[in-house]
Each structure stands twice: as structure tokens, then as C-alpha cells.
Design a protein around this motif. Structure first.
Motif, PDB file in Angstrom:
ATOM      1  N   ARG A   1      27.895  34.356  35.281  1.00  0.00           N
ATOM      2  CA  ARG A   1      26.950  35.262  35.934  1.00  0.00           C
ATOM      3  C   ARG A   1      27.527  36.655  36.140  1.00  0.00           C
ATOM      4  O   ARG A   1      26.852  37.663  35.902  1.00  0.00           O
ATOM      5  CB  ARG A   1      26.526  34.675  37.280  1.00  0.00           C
ATOM      6  N   ASP A   2      28.791  36.732  36.554  1.00  0.00           N
ATOM      7  CA  ASP A   2      29.403  38.042  36.794  1.00  0.00           C
ATOM      8  C   ASP A   2      29.544  38.833  35.497  1.00  0.00           C
ATOM      9  O   ASP A   2      29.331  40.054  35.477  1.00  0.00           O
ATOM     10  CB  ASP A   2      30.773  37.882  37.446  1.00  0.00           C
ATOM     11  N   LEU A   3      29.885  38.140  34.406  1.00  0.00           N
ATOM     12  CA  LEU A   3      29.988  38.831  33.113  1.00  0.00           C
ATOM     13  C   LEU A   3      28.609  39.276  32.648  1.00  0.00           C
ATOM     14  O   LEU A   3      28.454  40.390  32.122  1.00  0.00           O
ATOM     15  CB  LEU A   3      30.609  37.903  32.076  1.00  0.00           C
ATOM     16  N   ARG A   4      27.619  38.434  32.843  1.00  0.00           N
ATOM     17  CA  ARG A   4      26.262  38.788  32.430  1.00  0.00           C
ATOM     18  C   ARG A   4      25.798  40.067  33.131  1.00  0.00           C
ATOM     19  O   ARG A   4      25.252  40.968  32.489  1.00  0.00           O
ATOM     20  CB  ARG A   4      25.315  37.628  32.747  1.00  0.00           C
ATOM     21  N   SER A   5      26.043  40.158  34.420  1.00  0.00           N
ATOM     22  CA  SER A   5      25.611  41.357  35.150  1.00  0.00           C
ATOM     23  C   SER A   5      26.409  42.586  34.728  1.00  0.00           C
ATOM     24  O   SER A   5      25.859  43.689  34.635  1.00  0.00           O
ATOM     25  CB  SER A   5      25.735  41.132  36.653  1.00  0.00           C
ATOM     26  N   ARG A   6      27.703  42.394  34.436  1.00  0.00           N
ATOM     27  CA  ARG A   6      28.522  43.523  33.999  1.00  0.00           C
ATOM     28  C   ARG A   6      28.045  44.047  32.649  1.00  0.00           C
ATOM     29  O   ARG A   6      27.947  45.265  32.434  1.00  0.00           O
ATOM     30  CB  ARG A   6      29.992  43.092  33.903  1.00  0.00           C
TER      31      ARG A   6
ATOM     32  N   ARG B   1      35.331  34.228  29.340  1.00  0.00           N
ATOM     33  CA  ARG B   1      36.366  34.508  30.338  1.00  0.00           C
ATOM     34  C   ARG B   1      37.327  35.590  29.845  1.00  0.00           C
ATOM     35  O   ARG B   1      37.771  36.438  30.625  1.00  0.00           O
ATOM     36  CB  ARG B   1      37.127  33.227  30.695  1.00  0.00           C
TER      37      ARG B   1
ATOM     38  N   ASN C   1      37.598  43.681  33.435  1.00  0.00           N
ATOM     39  CA  ASN C   1      38.250  43.907  34.732  1.00  0.00           C
ATOM     40  C   ASN C   1      39.554  44.678  34.577  1.00  0.00           C
ATOM     41  O   ASN C   1      39.825  45.626  35.325  1.00  0.00           O
ATOM     42  CB  ASN C   1      38.526  42.566  35.426  1.00  0.00           C
TER      43      ASN C   1
ATOM     44  N   PHE D   1      35.477  38.914  30.188  1.00  0.00           N
ATOM     45  CA  PHE D   1      35.390  39.310  31.602  1.00  0.00           C
ATOM     46  C   PHE D   1      36.749  39.824  32.084  1.00  0.00           C
ATOM     47  O   PHE D   1      36.827  40.846  32.783  1.00  0.00           O
ATOM     48  CB  PHE D   1      34.934  38.121  32.442  1.00  0.00           C
TER      49      PHE D   1
END
Length: 225
Positions: A139-144, A107, A114, A110
Motif C-alpha cells: 500500500r505504501d509503495l502504491r501511494s508513493r 520491497r 526511500n 520501495f
């Protein structure tokens, strides 16, 4: 005299400073892409970049060069917390070192990505493995992370490997000749970590035994690591 006990020789391992300047970075095909990235700043393809390479490959050295150029602060990935993110970006540039599987706050990272985007700050992340190997749960961090441009440092070729042995010896103020370098290069694993660790071991054993670093000592050390 019977029963005489010889005093044990103590080896005092003194700290040594490794120079992390641009002039002292060993260039070669294995690190050309990563070095080109650092030299190209601020004309980066993305304001957040990732350096990936094996242990000892020069990621921290390159990060130090970039920090000097950019005024970036530095932090270890495992030390990053959500609360510290705003202050970490105070200079508009930040190095985050050593992203490891399960060893950082997802977190916090991430939030950092951001906030860096919102503030147009520069980030340089380092890791021994590519983002796909980090097994991130968010998931959002993984894709970033997987979308980040990566500059890779590859295993050293023969010329760079031999130069590393010389550099690690020089960092410890040890003098080695060409035959000694060839002897070591042909007998240890061709990796950055092996070159560093072998020179450190030779230095410790030479101090402990009160002997100069010779091929004979190297043979003993490599026989009994």
C-alpha cells in the motif's frame, strides 16, 4: 538437371547500433513534455520522475540522454533487488527501466524510493503504463508511485511517424525515398512499435530473398506478415 536442388540462400542478420544521443532524438508534439523534462534537469519538480509511454516511444532514448547528463547508472526494474539498492545509488542518480505489472520486487523498489529521498538522489523511472495500472500490493509503495510526477509520451503524429520510419531505415543503413515512406506510413498501424518492426521485417526479407527494398517487396511483406 532433374532432381537438382537449388542451394538455399542464408540471410545473416547483422547487429545494428541505434544512436541514443540527444542530437538523434526525434522531437515532436508527442514527446515534447518528456523531452522538456530531460532538458530541464536538475531543475525537476521532484527528484524522482516517471516517464510513461507506449513501446518504442523513446523512453530508453530519453533515459540514456539523461544518464549521460547526470552520470546516472541504469538498471532494469525486474533486476532490482533490496541488497543492490545502496550500490545502485552510488552516483546519486539512477534510471530504473520498464516497470511492469508483477515484474519487479516491490520491497526493493520501495527501499530504493526511500533511500533516494534520504540521500537526495535523482531517480528516473520508465513504464509503458501509468502507476494506477501497475496493481501494486504494498500500500505504501502504491501511494508513493501514484504521487510521482509523470511525463507522458503520446502516440506519434503523422510527421513524427514518417520520421521514425526514415530513422529506423537509417539505423539499418537502408535507403528509402519519399514515395516508399508514404506507402509504408499509409499501410501500417501508426505506432512506434509498428514502424520499428515493419522496417526490421523488410530488412530481413530483403536479405533473405536477395532483393532491394522496393514498394513491390513492401507490398508482399505487408500482405504476408
Amino acid at each position: 538437371m532433374a532432381g537438382h536442388v537449388h542451394p538455399r540462400q542464408l540471410a545473416f542478420v547483422l547487429p545494428h547500433e541505434e544512436s541514443l544521443t540527444r542530437d538523434n532524438f526525434l522531437e515532436g508534439p508527442a514527446n515534447a513534455a518528456a523531452l522538456a523534462l530531460i532538458d530541464a534537469w536538475p531543475e525537476w519538480p521532484s527528484r524522482t520522475m516517471l516517464l510513461v509511454g507506449p513501446e518504442g516511444s523513446g523512453k530508453s532514448h530519453l533515459a540514456a540522454i539523461w544518464a549521460e547528463q547526470s552520470g546516472a547508472r541504469s538498471t532494469a526494474a525486474h533486476a532490482l533487488s533490496t541488497m543492490d539498492v545502496p550500490s545502485a545509488l552510488a552516483t546519486g542518480a539512477l534510471v530504473v527501466e520498464d516497470l511492469r505489472l508483477g515484474a519487479f520486487d516491490e520491497r526493493a523498489l520501495f527501499h530504493l524510493l526511500n533511500l533516494a529521498r534520504e540521500e537526495s538522489a535523482f531517480l528516473l523511472l520508465t513504464s509503458r503504463v501509468p502507476p494506477s495500472a501497475l496493481d501494486v500490493e504494498l500500500r505504501d509503495l502504491r501511494s508513493r508511485l501514484r504521487a510521482l510526477p509523470v511525463a507522458s509520451l503520446l502516440p506519434p503524429d503523422d510527421q513524427l511517424f514518417r520520421a521514425l520510419i526514415v530513422k529506423y531505415c537509417a539505423d539499418r543503413q537502408l535507403t528509402v525515398d519519399e514515395p516508399m515512406v508514404s506507402y509504408l506510413a499509409s499501410r501500417i498501424e501508426r505506432s512506434y512499435a509498428a514502424a520499428r518492426d515493419t522496417v526490421a521485417l523488410l530488412d530481413r526479407e530483403a536479405l533473405r530473398l536477395g532483393r532491394p527494398i522496393t514498394r513491390a517487396l513492401a507490398a508482399e511483406v505487408l500482405r504476408n506478415p
